[in-house]
Design a protein around this motif. Structure first.
Motif, mmCIF file in Angstrom:
data_model
loop_
_atom_site.group_PDB
_atom_site.id
_atom_site.type_symbol
_atom_site.label_atom_id
_atom_site.label_comp_id
_atom_site.label_asym_id
_atom_site.label_seq_id
_atom_site.Cartn_x
_atom_site.Cartn_y
_atom_site.Cartn_z
ATOM 1 N N CYS A 44 6.026 5.853 -0.359
ATOM 2 C CA CYS A 44 5.735 4.338 -0.055
ATOM 3 C C CYS A 44 4.315 4.147 -0.495
ATOM 4 C CB CYS A 44 5.807 4.251 1.516
ATOM 5 S SG CYS A 44 7.502 3.969 2.121
ATOM 6 N N PHE A 45 3.439 5.376 -0.745
ATOM 7 C CA PHE A 45 2.170 5.137 -1.164
ATOM 8 C C PHE A 45 1.928 5.274 -2.675
ATOM 9 C CE2 PHE A 45 2.022 6.028 3.430
ATOM 10 C CZ PHE A 45 1.354 5.096 3.998
ATOM 11 N N VAL A 46 3.097 5.536 -3.211
ATOM 12 C CA VAL A 46 3.079 5.756 -4.795
ATOM 13 C C VAL A 46 2.977 4.414 -5.438
ATOM 14 C CG1 VAL A 46 4.425 6.472 -6.746
ATOM 15 C CG2 VAL A 46 4.391 7.747 -4.540
ATOM 16 N N PRO A 47 2.201 4.136 -6.427
ATOM 17 C CA PRO A 47 2.239 2.896 -7.084
ATOM 18 C C PRO A 47 3.492 2.583 -7.807
ATOM 19 C CG PRO A 47 0.681 4.437 -8.337
ATOM 20 C CD PRO A 47 1.075 5.077 -7.157
ATOM 21 N N LYS A 83 13.387 -1.009 -1.838
ATOM 22 C CA LYS A 83 13.320 -2.138 -0.715
ATOM 23 C C LYS A 83 11.996 -2.072 0.159
ATOM 24 C CE LYS A 83 15.482 -5.770 0.903
ATOM 25 N NZ LYS A 83 15.878 -7.074 0.328
ATOM 26 N N GLN A 84 11.584 -0.882 0.718
ATOM 27 C CA GLN A 84 10.459 -1.002 1.665
ATOM 28 C C GLN A 84 8.911 -0.924 0.837
ATOM 29 O OE1 GLN A 84 11.646 -1.518 4.396
ATOM 30 N NE2 GLN A 84 13.822 -1.391 3.968
ATOM 31 N N THR A 85 9.083 -0.636 -0.472
ATOM 32 C CA THR A 85 7.774 -0.362 -1.050
ATOM 33 C C THR A 85 7.148 -1.639 -1.749
ATOM 34 O OG1 THR A 85 8.365 1.921 -1.308
ATOM 35 C CG2 THR A 85 6.434 1.001 -2.610
ATOM 36 N N VAL A 86 5.957 -2.068 -1.290
ATOM 37 C CA VAL A 86 5.576 -3.474 -1.964
ATOM 38 C C VAL A 86 5.173 -3.066 -3.275
ATOM 39 C CG1 VAL A 86 3.770 -5.019 -1.963
ATOM 40 C CG2 VAL A 86 4.858 -4.419 0.393
ATOM 41 N N SER A 87 5.303 -3.783 -4.348
ATOM 42 C CA SER A 87 4.918 -3.570 -5.879
ATOM 43 C C SER A 87 3.286 -3.606 -5.520
ATOM 44 C CB SER A 87 5.348 -4.540 -6.500
ATOM 45 O OG SER A 87 5.158 -4.467 -7.943
ATOM 46 N N ARG A 88 2.482 -2.636 -6.285
ATOM 47 C CA ARG A 88 1.136 -2.812 -6.439
ATOM 48 C C ARG A 88 0.941 -3.576 -7.764
ATOM 49 N NH1 ARG A 88 -2.748 2.067 -7.822
ATOM 50 N NH2 ARG A 88 -1.919 1.378 -10.156
ATOM 51 N N ASP A 146 13.055 -6.346 -4.525
ATOM 52 C CA ASP A 146 12.978 -7.532 -4.480
ATOM 53 C C ASP A 146 12.402 -8.314 -5.409
ATOM 54 O OD1 ASP A 146 14.416 -7.464 -2.142
ATOM 55 O OD2 ASP A 146 12.713 -7.994 -0.745
ATOM 56 N N VAL A 147 11.653 -7.601 -6.317
ATOM 57 C CA VAL A 147 11.291 -8.208 -7.449
ATOM 58 C C VAL A 147 12.437 -8.508 -8.506
ATOM 59 C CG1 VAL A 147 9.901 -7.781 -9.777
ATOM 60 C CG2 VAL A 147 8.534 -7.388 -7.491
#
Length: 544
Positions: A12-15, A142-147, A174-175
């Protein structure tokens, strides 16, 4: 299962990367109308100092569009991406990306010089571990926000022509949901309810297949970067002749909820997903864009659809008829196109006659209607992960047609297609930029293949893959069991030999009594010496 959850949490912390580029969603970039971010490798725009690319004026075609869209200068997607940017990165060689940091599809390595062909496989040929990994990757996305990417929540005019940026953070998955919404949304003409519905920059016309090909390639590409799994490919669901939703199980895309048939089973991770950009009528009534907020749970009710619109799922015969059509597109190149491969595969041409404007949906569209939920809305359909499996198979049918008919590039129209669909039009809303005709080519030129299009021997080997993998997981236990069995056998033999030596001189043993202790009465011989071949045949039985 726990190791997968731990890996998912760490990743989850990977860009991750998607679209609009965050570095181009600033007031300065919008006012300058330039999207040429630096490459981190040398901190120069588009990696120019390292020969990866350069910042260049965007060139768009002036050839006329078809008459379906009667406006000009009203929609941000017209002559994409000129409303937002007129200068972007032009990458060189095998480099790709909004800042030329990535490799073109089919190329890998630090310098993008390693050519590899990936294999998209039947989802039912995946091993259990591979199915778990697929679901895990989907949920991670789905849970990882795009950086590095954001999505637009307002028109360029609403942004004050760039002076007041309107963008939102969403997850990587979601993008892509937003992209499919944005390309197919209605045109906003100003004010509540004032919209134009007969427009779509990726459907109902020639770009349907090339656009979705790039969409899947881009999605696959981003999942690989997110997970650092360069071997990942999107599996396909071969729905020919299916009697129902074969992939709707909790192990795969989610079973039906026993309490509410329109929801997913609580045993599926997808039951916790929230959809977005799925309420087209509401946006139209308010005259606004989707604001990327959550709109409730994922819905699906396969088979409980409008039977007047879709009678059943497509058959093998209908797929074969569709692939046999020689013309890629015909006439006005819209939903009324007759004997058009594109229109028939998309679902608006009858898959038995090839006539356009069919009263019933077929092929691609039939699956969307059949799912009877989030998948049944064009703008919100990508919310359901079945969308990816479905479109991978649609893309494979497109690939069959390309290989069978080997069309010349001129078969793809240069002009007079509905807006967004001419050959040189840049695909909305991709950044980096792709032109429609660039993806009117074989998948093998783009670095991927479908397992069912392989040669016969390769297909057999691929279908055996999950069983061989399962066997590889249990062979140490089989080996251990064999060793234990050997040890026990040797121990028993040693006991028997010792006993025979101990009682070697015993008259009891010589009298044959030892032998009789272990002898069983034989009422009939196991094999009759006089048995004929015909009798053997009658007595031979097999167990299935």
């Amino acid at each position: 299962m726990w190791p997968l959850l731990i890996v998912s949490f760490m990743l989850c912390f990977v860009p991750c990367y998607q679209q609009f580029p965050r570095l181009c969603a600033t007031r300065e970039a919008l006012l300058a109308k330039e999207c040429c971010p630096p490459w981190e490798g040398d901190d120069s725009p588009c990696g120019a100092n390292s020969g990866r690319g350069f910042c260049q004026d965007v060139e768009v075609s002036d050839l006329p569009d078809g008459p379906q869209y009667p406006f000009s200068g009203l929609d941000d997607r017209e002559k994409w991406p000129l409303v937002f940017y007129n200068r972007t990165c032009q990458c060189i060689g095998n480099f790709m990306g909004f800042n030329c940091a990535d490799c073109k599809f089919g190329y890998f390595g630090v310098n993008c010089n390693e050519r590899r062909e990936s294999l998209r496989r039947n989802i039912f040929h995946l091993s259990r571990a591979e199915r778990i990994r697929l679901v895990s990757y989907l949920n991670l996305a789905k849970q990882t926000v795009s950086r590095d990417y954001v999505v637009a929540t307002g028109t360029y005019q609403e942004m004050g022509n760039g002076s007041n940026p309107m963008f939102a953070d969403v997850s990587l998955y979601d993008v892509f949901v937003w992209m499919h919404y944005y390309v197919s949304r209605n045109a906003l003409l100003g004010g509540p309810g004032n919209v134009f519905t007969n427009v779509d920059f990726a459907h109902w016309a020639p770009a349907f297949l090339p656009w979705h090909r790039v969409y899947l390639l881009h999605w696959e590409h981003e999942i690989r970067k997110l997970t650092r799994d360069m071997s990942f490919t999107i599996p396909y669901w071969d729905w020919r002749d299916a009697q129902g939703c074969d992939v709707c199980t909790d192990e795969l895309m989610g079973d039906r909820n026993p309490q509410d048939s329109s929801l997913l089973s609580p045993g599926s991770v997808f039951s916790s997903w929230t959809v977005l950009c799925s309420q087209a009528e509401d946006y139209n009534d308010r005259g606004v864009l989707c604001d990327a907020r959550g709109e409730g749970p994922l819905r699906r009710n396969p088979g409980n659809h409008n039977r007047r619109l879709v009678e059943r799922l497509p058959t093998s015969a209908e797929v074969e008829f569709t692939v046999s059509l020689t013309n890629y597109d015909t006439g006005a190149m819209d939903r009324g196109a007759n004997m058009s491969f594109r229109n028939t595969l998309e679902g608006f041409g009858d898959p038995q006659t090839g006539l356009g404007n069919s009263s019933r949906m077929g092929m691609h569209a039939a699956l969307h209607v059949f799912m009877n939920g989030s998948m049944s809305s064009v703008q919100g359909s990508a919310n359901d992960p079945i969308f990816l499996l479905h479109h991978a198979f649609v893309d494979s049918i497109y690939e069959q047609w390309l290989r069978r008919h080997r069309p010349s590039p001129s078969q793809y129209p240069d002009s007079n297609a509905p807006i967004g669909h001419n050959s040189e039009y840049h695909m909305v809303p991709f950044m980096p930029l792709y032109r429609n005709r660039e993806y009117f080519i074989s998948s093998k030129d783009l670095g991927y293949e479908y397992s069912y299009l392989l040669g016969a021997n390769q297909r057999i080997a691929e279908s055996m893959h999950p069983y061989l993998e399962e066997l590889s997981n249990v062979w140490p236990w089989l080996l251990l069991a064999g060793l234990c069995g050997g040890i026990v056998t040797m121990a028993i033999a040693a006991v028997v030999i010792t006993a025979k030596r101990q009682y070697h001189g015993s008259p009891w043993l010589h009298a044959g009594r030892w032998k009789n202790v272990f002898a069983l009465p034989e009422r009939q011989p196991l094999i009759l010496s006089s048995e004929t071949e015909e009798t053997k045949s009658r007595n031979y039985q097999t167990t299935m």
